[in-house]
Write an enzyme that holds these catalytic residues in place. Sequence first.
Site, PDB file in Angstrom:
ATOM      1  N   LYS A  74       0.509  -1.048  -0.112  1.00 54.23           N
ATOM      2  CA  LYS A  74       0.055   0.306  -0.307  1.00 54.23           C
ATOM      3  C   LYS A  74       0.557   1.380  -0.261  1.00 54.23           C
ATOM      4  O   LYS A  74       0.211   2.468  -0.332  1.00 54.23           O
ATOM      5  CB  LYS A  74      -0.425   0.230   1.138  1.00 54.23           C
ATOM      6  CG  LYS A  74      -1.820  -0.907   0.891  1.00 54.23           C
ATOM      7  CD  LYS A  74      -2.891  -1.073   1.767  1.00 54.23           C
ATOM      8  CE  LYS A  74      -4.300  -1.832   2.101  1.00 54.23           C
ATOM      9  NZ  LYS A  74      -5.502  -1.852   3.206  1.00 54.23           N
ATOM     10  N   ASP A 110     -10.029   2.511   2.304  1.00 52.91           N
ATOM     11  CA  ASP A 110      -9.482   1.837   3.063  1.00 52.91           C
ATOM     12  C   ASP A 110     -10.649   2.513   4.922  1.00 52.91           C
ATOM     13  O   ASP A 110     -11.182   1.414   4.945  1.00 52.91           O
ATOM     14  CB  ASP A 110      -8.028   1.350   3.835  1.00 52.91           C
ATOM     15  CG  ASP A 110      -7.873   0.560   2.971  1.00 52.91           C
ATOM     16  OD1 ASP A 110      -8.531  -0.590   2.289  1.00 52.91           O
ATOM     17  OD2 ASP A 110      -7.274   0.093   2.931  1.00 52.91           O
TER      18      ASP A 110
END
Length: 280
Positions: A74, A110
């Site tokens: 990420k 997220d």
Amino acid sequence: MLFPAIDGTTTLYGIIGNPVAHSFSPLMHSQAFWQVGHKALYLPFPVEPEDLPQLLEAFRIASVQGFNVTVPYKEAIVPFLDDLTEEAQLLGSVNTVWREAGRWKGHSTDGPGFVRGLKERGWQVEGRSATLLGAGGSAKAVAFSLLKAGLAQLHIKNRTRAKAEELASKLAEIFGADRLSVGLPEGGADLLVNCTSVGLKADLSPLPKGQLEAYRQVVDIIYNPAQTRLLKDAQDLGLEWDNGLAMLLYQGVESFEIWTGRPAPVALMKETLAAQLQGK
């Protein structure tokens, strides 16, 4: 659900990570694409660290239009992208990437997905306190969105204290230093959130069972297995608990809408995830 015929007009999406075989996203997104008439497939792409610099060119050649990013890439994917949304730039982390006008763009869904999952359960965020375990990409996104949603106090605990301090310092610039601290709080907090990978591969917990008594609610963003050791311990203590399935659902909903420009079929996506989790 049976997929229509796949031909030369079918586009590709996917998820990169290591490991990635456990992901429930491929079936969820593939069925959702067909439900709304978007002719596409979503595939898992296991990626080795040394292959990351060549990944976007390989995806361009293969006509991959977008992808999700999971552990451990990420943050590592960011330097290879052309553009970042304001939130992704601030976090230095993305979980959603897409091609637009020949450029690779990155965003993080997220955090919003996590907070939406809490609210779906009826768990309050505003005015409460939380302890966050981890300081990586997912932890950054969750921390930002919790504070943005009105969390009063956030304690950040990470194996490497310097990373926790770095995250706390960055967040303090936006939300104020009085709302942040590093390390486990002596008196506990309302909510405990595990954003580490501890429990993903083995029956281990990032926190001793005795320390969980200082919390009221526990969330582990791992969703497969559905109940990690941390969550089993929380259940034994009579605490409210949840895994990362709701976060997966709602971050996926936002990714889907970025890629397709269409409202996501939330009910179908939720049903697909639940069926996979139950092993149907």
